[in-house]
Motif scaffolding. Structure first.
Motif, mmCIF file in Angstrom:
data_model
loop_
_atom_site.group_PDB
_atom_site.id
_atom_site.type_symbol
_atom_site.label_atom_id
_atom_site.label_comp_id
_atom_site.label_asym_id
_atom_site.label_seq_id
_atom_site.Cartn_x
_atom_site.Cartn_y
_atom_site.Cartn_z
ATOM 1 N N ALA A 90 0.818 -1.215 0.000
ATOM 2 C CA ALA A 90 0.000 0.000 0.000
ATOM 3 C C ALA A 90 0.849 1.261 0.000
ATOM 4 C CB ALA A 90 -0.916 0.005 1.235
ATOM 5 N N LEU A 91 2.111 1.169 0.408
ATOM 6 C CA LEU A 91 3.005 2.324 0.395
ATOM 7 C C LEU A 91 3.439 2.669 -1.023
ATOM 8 C CD1 LEU A 91 4.492 4.347 2.274
ATOM 9 C CD2 LEU A 91 6.416 2.739 2.313
ATOM 10 N N GLY A 92 3.286 1.702 -1.947
ATOM 11 C CA GLY A 92 3.656 1.946 -3.339
ATOM 12 C C GLY A 92 5.053 1.495 -3.697
ATOM 13 N N VAL A 93 5.712 0.764 -2.800
ATOM 14 C CA VAL A 93 7.060 0.278 -3.059
ATOM 15 C C VAL A 93 7.037 -1.244 -3.122
ATOM 16 C CG1 VAL A 93 7.678 0.155 -0.609
ATOM 17 C CG2 VAL A 93 9.479 0.465 -2.314
ATOM 18 N N GLU A 94 7.908 -1.817 -3.973
ATOM 19 C CA GLU A 94 7.984 -3.269 -4.074
ATOM 20 C C GLU A 94 8.430 -3.850 -2.738
ATOM 21 O OE1 GLU A 94 9.918 -6.751 -6.964
ATOM 22 O OE2 GLU A 94 10.429 -4.635 -7.272
ATOM 23 N N LEU A 95 7.734 -4.871 -2.278
ATOM 24 C CA LEU A 95 7.999 -5.449 -0.967
ATOM 25 C C LEU A 95 9.301 -6.251 -0.957
ATOM 26 C CD1 LEU A 95 4.394 -6.699 -0.114
ATOM 27 C CD2 LEU A 95 5.449 -4.510 0.505
ATOM 28 N N THR A 96 9.970 -6.233 0.181
ATOM 29 C CA THR A 96 11.216 -6.975 0.366
ATOM 30 C C THR A 96 10.964 -8.132 1.321
ATOM 31 O OG1 THR A 96 12.517 -4.946 0.099
ATOM 32 C CG2 THR A 96 13.611 -6.831 1.131
ATOM 33 N N PRO A 97 11.224 -9.369 0.879
ATOM 34 C CA PRO A 97 10.993 -10.515 1.767
ATOM 35 C C PRO A 97 11.715 -10.375 3.103
ATOM 36 C CG PRO A 97 11.410 -11.263 -0.465
ATOM 37 C CD PRO A 97 11.682 -9.789 -0.456
ATOM 38 N N MET A 98 10.993 -10.642 4.177
ATOM 39 C CA MET A 98 11.489 -10.617 5.551
ATOM 40 C C MET A 98 11.882 -9.215 6.036
ATOM 41 S SD MET A 98 10.935 -13.750 6.090
ATOM 42 C CE MET A 98 11.548 -13.955 7.772
ATOM 43 N N ARG A 99 11.529 -8.184 5.269
ATOM 44 C CA ARG A 99 11.772 -6.802 5.694
ATOM 45 C C ARG A 99 10.503 -5.957 5.657
ATOM 46 N NH1 ARG A 99 16.307 -6.362 8.698
ATOM 47 N NH2 ARG A 99 18.025 -7.443 7.699
ATOM 48 N N SER A 100 9.549 -6.325 4.827
ATOM 49 C CA SER A 100 8.321 -5.537 4.688
ATOM 50 C C SER A 100 7.224 -6.150 5.548
ATOM 51 C CB SER A 100 7.863 -5.508 3.225
ATOM 52 O OG SER A 100 8.839 -4.920 2.395
ATOM 53 N N ALA A 155 2.945 -5.644 6.832
ATOM 54 C CA ALA A 155 1.651 -4.976 6.742
ATOM 55 C C ALA A 155 1.216 -4.632 8.155
ATOM 56 C CB ALA A 155 0.626 -5.890 6.070
ATOM 57 N N VAL A 156 0.664 -3.435 8.321
ATOM 58 C CA VAL A 156 0.234 -2.962 9.641
ATOM 59 C C VAL A 156 -1.175 -2.379 9.521
ATOM 60 C CG1 VAL A 156 2.585 -2.462 10.397
ATOM 61 C CG2 VAL A 156 1.236 -0.663 9.270
ATOM 62 N N ASP A 157 -1.741 -2.068 10.658
ATOM 63 C CA ASP A 157 -3.007 -1.346 10.710
ATOM 64 C C ASP A 157 -2.662 0.144 10.737
ATOM 65 O OD1 ASP A 157 -5.441 -0.161 11.300
ATOM 66 O OD2 ASP A 157 -6.068 -1.742 12.675
ATOM 67 N N LYS A 158 -2.906 0.836 9.643
ATOM 68 C CA LYS A 158 -2.459 2.227 9.538
ATOM 69 C C LYS A 158 -3.256 3.171 10.432
ATOM 70 C CE LYS A 158 -5.119 3.347 5.349
ATOM 71 N NZ LYS A 158 -5.016 3.831 3.944
ATOM 72 N N ARG A 159 -4.253 2.667 11.134
ATOM 73 C CA ARG A 159 -4.915 3.478 12.162
ATOM 74 C C ARG A 159 -4.011 3.658 13.377
ATOM 75 N NH1 ARG A 159 -10.200 0.252 13.433
ATOM 76 N NH2 ARG A 159 -8.625 -1.411 13.370
ATOM 77 N N TYR A 160 -3.006 2.781 13.520
ATOM 78 C CA TYR A 160 -2.147 2.801 14.688
ATOM 79 C C TYR A 160 -0.678 3.045 14.368
ATOM 80 C CZ TYR A 160 -6.304 0.514 16.582
ATOM 81 O OH TYR A 160 -7.591 0.222 16.943
ATOM 82 N N ILE A 161 -0.250 2.678 13.172
ATOM 83 C CA ILE A 161 1.153 2.833 12.769
ATOM 84 C C ILE A 161 1.194 3.454 11.377
ATOM 85 C CG2 ILE A 161 3.302 1.629 12.235
ATOM 86 C CD1 ILE A 161 2.442 -0.561 14.206
ATOM 87 N N ILE A 198 12.559 -14.470 15.858
ATOM 88 C CA ILE A 198 12.683 -13.558 14.733
ATOM 89 C C ILE A 198 12.941 -12.172 15.296
ATOM 90 C CG2 ILE A 198 11.561 -12.595 12.680
ATOM 91 C CD1 ILE A 198 9.775 -15.050 12.595
ATOM 92 N N ASN A 199 14.120 -11.636 15.042
ATOM 93 C CA ASN A 199 14.495 -10.306 15.510
ATOM 94 C C ASN A 199 15.075 -9.536 14.331
ATOM 95 O OD1 ASN A 199 14.159 -10.544 18.548
ATOM 96 N ND2 ASN A 199 15.543 -12.258 18.164
ATOM 97 N N LYS A 200 14.409 -8.434 13.928
ATOM 98 C CA LYS A 200 14.916 -7.707 12.778
ATOM 99 C C LYS A 200 14.253 -6.352 12.616
ATOM 100 C CE LYS A 200 14.258 -10.775 9.627
ATOM 101 N NZ LYS A 200 15.340 -10.421 8.734
ATOM 102 N N ILE A 201 14.948 -5.488 11.895
ATOM 103 C CA ILE A 201 14.390 -4.202 11.507
ATOM 104 C C ILE A 201 13.496 -4.422 10.294
ATOM 105 C CG2 ILE A 201 14.936 -1.944 10.509
ATOM 106 C CD1 ILE A 201 17.442 -1.912 12.261
ATOM 107 N N VAL A 202 12.299 -3.856 10.346
ATOM 108 C CA VAL A 202 11.317 -4.025 9.272
ATOM 109 C C VAL A 202 10.713 -2.664 8.934
ATOM 110 C CG1 VAL A 202 10.754 -6.425 9.831
ATOM 111 C CG2 VAL A 202 9.514 -4.560 10.963
ATOM 112 N N PHE A 203 9.929 -2.639 7.846
ATOM 113 C CA PHE A 203 9.372 -1.388 7.363
ATOM 114 C C PHE A 203 7.878 -1.553 7.083
ATOM 115 C CE2 PHE A 203 13.833 -1.500 6.518
ATOM 116 C CZ PHE A 203 14.268 -0.226 6.853
ATOM 117 N N ALA A 204 7.080 -0.624 7.593
ATOM 118 C CA ALA A 204 5.624 -0.669 7.412
ATOM 119 C C ALA A 204 5.289 -0.208 6.010
ATOM 120 C CB ALA A 204 4.940 0.212 8.456
ATOM 121 N N GLN A 205 5.059 -1.155 5.118
ATOM 122 C CA GLN A 205 4.888 -0.829 3.700
ATOM 123 C C GLN A 205 3.588 -1.364 3.110
ATOM 124 O OE1 GLN A 205 8.604 -2.441 2.159
ATOM 125 N NE2 GLN A 205 9.659 -0.498 2.481
ATOM 126 N N ASP A 206 2.737 -1.934 3.952
ATOM 127 C CA ASP A 206 1.528 -2.531 3.419
ATOM 128 C C ASP A 206 0.436 -2.540 4.490
ATOM 129 O OD1 ASP A 206 -0.037 -3.665 1.454
ATOM 130 O OD2 ASP A 206 1.000 -5.588 1.423
#
Length: 366
Positions: A277-287, A289-295, A312-320
């Motif tokens: 939903a952010l408009g960027v191609e998703l990256t496996p194990m980095r992207s 999906a969140v509830d955009k009402r909260y994040i 599972i411990n990692k930096i991720v990005f809210a992109q969907d």
């Protein structure tokens, strides 16, 4: 500009309310933040920081992410020591809900695959639709700002907007929509909609990407929960794989079960793989999906989850986003495509903790 104001509000709240157990987002009243030292994040030292930099730079190509991380997006182009860059420039805030609960749920999703044809036939008979021409999307936020995260979808009946067709109604009524292709499995088509993106492999050995374009306006309802309610599966048994198997073993009940979920997704052709939903191609194990009402989409976060004694411990990005992704501490991890991704996504269900990573200079300079 709005995101900058939003971050300013957060900064002022931290400066004035540091003794309180958590800080409340102004625009997200049910999301609370607890500042923590970034060094205390679980296994932070073991992160692959070079891979993080690549994902961060790609994230920064979007407007929403650039508004949040503007200066750091520019600085990231010249970074050599990524770990030091993150330690010195980012502040971690643990996300909790309005009940001060810091534990939620992590699930997984993948890039689905369907076998399809441009021509309808006895084998390829299930249409994958583009957004219907008569689908009306109403944005009420200018009149009701509190509804900024909601859209009203329907169709016109004279001068009235009425609900759009449900999944079941769409089977017996011709949609005013282009058909992108026809696939050979109603079950595969359903899970393509659940995942939100996929690959259509055509009968001539060519293929193309499909991405979420719109939906019919109904809330997502879990068919896994429906099967539990009907005593067909136990809660512990429910997974993508077990649901698929049950549907294949009960072909006479496919319509009953699938139509329980009134929500129906419409697609468009894409040049690239899964795009969120952010408009960027998703990256496996980095992207994620969140509830955009909260994040906010575009946010950089740290994720911790325990999956069958595997952490599972990692930096991720809210992109969907996703119809089933509801709540504050809630995320759906994109795991890629192929059989291995399907297997992981189908069984990924683990307790989750999330930390939001915001730029330190926002606190200092605003």
């Amino acid at each position: 500009m709005k995101t900058a104001i939003f971050l300013l509000c957060i900064s002022l709240l931290f400066l004035s309310c540091s003794k309180k157990p958590a800080v409340i987002f102004k625009e997200f009243p049910h999301t609370r933040l607890k500042p923590v030292a970034i060094e205390t994040l679980p296994e932070f030292n073991a992160e692959n920081f070079d891979a993080v930099l690549q994902s961060f730079q790609k994230n920064c190509q979007t407007k929403k992410a650039f508004e949040i991380y503007e200066n750091l997006c520019n600085e990231a182009k010249y970074v050599s020591d990524v770990e030091t860059f993150i330690r010195e420039n980012f502040q971690a805030y643990q996300i909790v809900n309005d009940k001060e609960d810091d534990t939620g749920l992590l699930t997984g999703y993948y890039e689905a695959e369907i076998h399809a044809s441009y021509q309808k036939s006895d084998r390829y008979k299930y249409p994958v639709y583009a957004t219907p021409k008569d689908l009306v999307v109403v944005d009420l936020s200018q009149i009701y700002p509190e509804l900024k995260h909601y859209r009203l979808r329907g169709r016109l009946d004279g001068n009235r907007v009425i609900p759009y067709l449900t999944r079941g109604e769409a089977k017996t009524n011709e949609l005013n929509a282009s058909v992108l292709c026809y696939c050979d499995s109603e079950i595969d088509k359903f899970f393509l909609e659940v995942q939100g993106s996929g690959i259509a492999k055509l009968d001539d050995n060519s293929s193309f990407y499909l991405g979420y374009d719109n939906q019919n306006g109904y809330k997502y309802r879990s068919i896994g929960k429906y099967l539990v309610k009907k005593n067909e599966l136990s809660l512990e048994e429910v997974s993508l794989q077990s649901i698929r198997e049950w549907l294949r073993e009960h072909p006479d009940r496919i319509d009953e079960v699938l139509n329980y979920n009134n929500s129906m997704v419409f697609f468009s052709k894409r040049e690239h793989g899964a795009t969120g939903a952010l408009g960027v191609e998703l990256t496996p194990m980095r992207s994620i999906a969140v509830d955009k009402r909260y994040i906010s989409l575009g946010s950089m976060l740290y994720l911790h989850a325990d999956l069958n004694n595997t952490k599972i411990n990692k930096i991720v990005f809210a992109q969907d986003t996703g119809g089933a992704i509801k709540g504050t501490v809630r995320a759906d991890l994109f795991v890629g495509s192929g059989e291995e991704a399907l297997a992981l996504a189908g069984h990924l269900k683990a307790p989750l903790k999330l930390w939001l990573l915001l730029p330190k200079e926002k606190e200092k300079n605003e």
